[in-house]
Design a protein around this motif. Structure first.
Motif, PDB file in Angstrom:
ATOM      1  N   VAL A 152      19.504  -4.063  22.559  1.00  0.00           N
ATOM      2  CA  VAL A 152      18.532  -4.837  23.302  1.00  0.00           C
ATOM      3  C   VAL A 152      17.773  -3.886  24.224  1.00  0.00           C
ATOM      4  O   VAL A 152      18.307  -2.862  24.659  1.00  0.00           O
ATOM      5  N   GLY A 153      16.512  -4.201  24.503  1.00  0.00           N
ATOM      6  CA  GLY A 153      15.729  -3.339  25.376  1.00  0.00           C
ATOM      7  C   GLY A 153      15.172  -2.115  24.693  1.00  0.00           C
ATOM      8  O   GLY A 153      14.714  -1.184  25.362  1.00  0.00           O
ATOM      9  N   LEU A 154      15.195  -2.103  23.376  1.00  0.00           N
ATOM     10  CA  LEU A 154      14.682  -0.962  22.620  1.00  0.00           C
ATOM     11  C   LEU A 154      13.848  -1.481  21.457  1.00  0.00           C
ATOM     12  O   LEU A 154      14.287  -2.337  20.688  1.00  0.00           O
ATOM     13  N   SER A 155      12.618  -0.983  21.352  1.00  0.00           N
ATOM     14  CA  SER A 155      11.711  -1.416  20.288  1.00  0.00           C
ATOM     15  C   SER A 155      10.802  -0.257  19.930  1.00  0.00           C
ATOM     16  O   SER A 155      10.941   0.850  20.446  1.00  0.00           O
ATOM     17  N   GLU A 156       9.855  -0.518  19.029  1.00  0.00           N
ATOM     18  CA  GLU A 156       8.896   0.533  18.676  1.00  0.00           C
ATOM     19  C   GLU A 156       8.017   0.924  19.860  1.00  0.00           C
ATOM     20  O   GLU A 156       7.368   1.969  19.835  1.00  0.00           O
ATOM     21  N   LYS A 157       8.008   0.096  20.921  1.00  0.00           N
ATOM     22  CA  LYS A 157       7.268   0.445  22.138  1.00  0.00           C
ATOM     23  C   LYS A 157       8.037   1.434  23.017  1.00  0.00           C
ATOM     24  O   LYS A 157       7.451   2.073  23.884  1.00  0.00           O
ATOM     25  N   GLY A 158       9.361   1.499  22.867  1.00  0.00           N
ATOM     26  CA  GLY A 158      10.170   2.385  23.687  1.00  0.00           C
ATOM     27  C   GLY A 158      11.306   1.663  24.377  1.00  0.00           C
ATOM     28  O   GLY A 158      11.763   0.606  23.926  1.00  0.00           O
TER      29      GLY A 158
END
Length: 354
Positions: A152-158
């Motif tokens: 959680v808190g991690l995506s392709e955005k950072g």
């Protein structure tokens, strides 16, 4: 308005001080610094003509704050910022006394005067043993975050603010996270308005870059003075990625936060260059060659350094939604400014940066 900046002759502190004097004509700015880091004397000579009031003192010494008058806002920018700090004899005490005990002494001062408190924390509060499991793809000159992530808190955005904090993060990261917890308690128990900014890579002119802190300036310096560099870890091809925030963009945010302190109430924000201002070491090399005209030898080592990461990008979504702030200065523009600074102060900087 009266503002105290601890670490006020460091890279971030001195730039904030100068920009406050330029943008808030009637404000009084006090800079507390022990001038221990090489290059801080150059920053001192930059801010004194602007009317900044310098206090030669140390955040580790509580009584040094007695020489500073009542202020409205405290910006805690004093830190030993090296991720590798604490690994050598004598460094551990300095690291903890500066980053943790120094923040506590600064909080005592803010509590005494009921001053607002803005803390410049770090992305290194997030544990590297979790971040090392980031899913990414390899492109020719950079790593790219995958859409599917395990945390959680991690995506392709950072990396976002709700990324899990359990794990190891370096002694440096531990001191900053410990400071965050104490700041939150002071805010709750004593009614001190606080903001915590977890900053990624900060850069710009007047940064005395080293391999473990200030790598953007270091990379330009090695090209400017025709020295050598190394790609270390993750295959040794320079594909590892960081996002970079110009210190002027950080100033715009801090100024907005001061002007809207009633909205914050102890909030925590990730603050960085974001995906749009990310750069790999290989891409950084290309930019430095274009700007300096110098192509330098770069060796390669595939072995990873302890605690290093293949990719870190700040997800600015929360702070942008909250304030409408977003970075404006690109990495190429930042590097051009650093290059111009090298030309201007070449005689002073060469013994330090080359």
């Amino acid at each position: 308005m009266k503002i105290l900046i601890t670490g006020g002759c460091g890279f971030v502190g001195s730039n904030l001080a100068a920009l406050f004097k330029q943008h808030l004509v009637d404000c009084e700015v006090y800079c507390l610094d022990n001038l221990s880091r090489r290059g801080s004397e150059l920053n001192l000579n930059k801010i004194l003509p602007l009317g900044v009031k310098f206090v030669h003192g140390d955040v580790r010494i509580k009584t040094d704050f007695d020489r500073i008058p009542k202020v409205d806002v405290v910006i805690d920018a004093a830190a030993e910022p090296s991720v590798l700090a604490g690994s050598q004899a004598g460094e551990l005490e300095y690291l903890i006394d500066t980053n943790l005990n120094g923040t506590i002494n600064t909080l005592y001062f803010a509590k005494k005067h009921q001053a607002a408190f803005i803390f410049l924390s770090t992305s290194r509060v997030y544990p590297y043993n979790s971040l090392s499991d980031i899913h990414y793809q390899k492109e020719e000159k950079r790593f790219v975050l995958s859409h599917q992530q395990a945390y959680v808190g991690l995506s392709e955005k950072g990396v976002a603010e709700n990324f899990p904090l359990a794990g190891l993060r370096s002694l440096y990261g531990a001191t900053k996270l410990s400071s965050e917890y104490i700041i939150q308690e002071f805010a709750h128990n004593f009614g001190i308005p606080t903001v915590i900014n977890r900053c990624g890579v900060l850069s710009g002119p007047y940064q005395m870059g080293k391999i473990d802190q200030g790598v953007i300036v270091l990379w330009m310096a090695k090209h400017f003075w025709n020295k050598s560099l190394s790609y270390i870890g993750f295959g040794g091809s320079g594909q590892q990625i960081r996002d970079v925030l110009h210190v002027k963009d950080l100033f715009r945010l801090v100024l907005w936060q001061i002007q809207h302190l009633d909205l914050h109430h102890g909030q925590i924000f990730n603050v960085g260059g974001g995906l749009e201002n990310s750069v790999s070491l290989a891409e950084l090399t290309e930019l430095c060659v274009q700007i300096t005209g110098n192509k330098i030898p770069i060796s390669s080592s595939a072995e990873n350094r302890p605690g290093d990461l293949p990719i870190y990008i700040t997800d600015n979504s929360r702070i942008t939604d909250f304030s409408q702030w977003k970075p404006e200065i690109s990495v190429p523009t930042l590097l051009e400014e650093v290059h111009d600074w090298f030309i201007q102060d070449q005689a002073f900087l060469q013994p330090i940066l080359s």
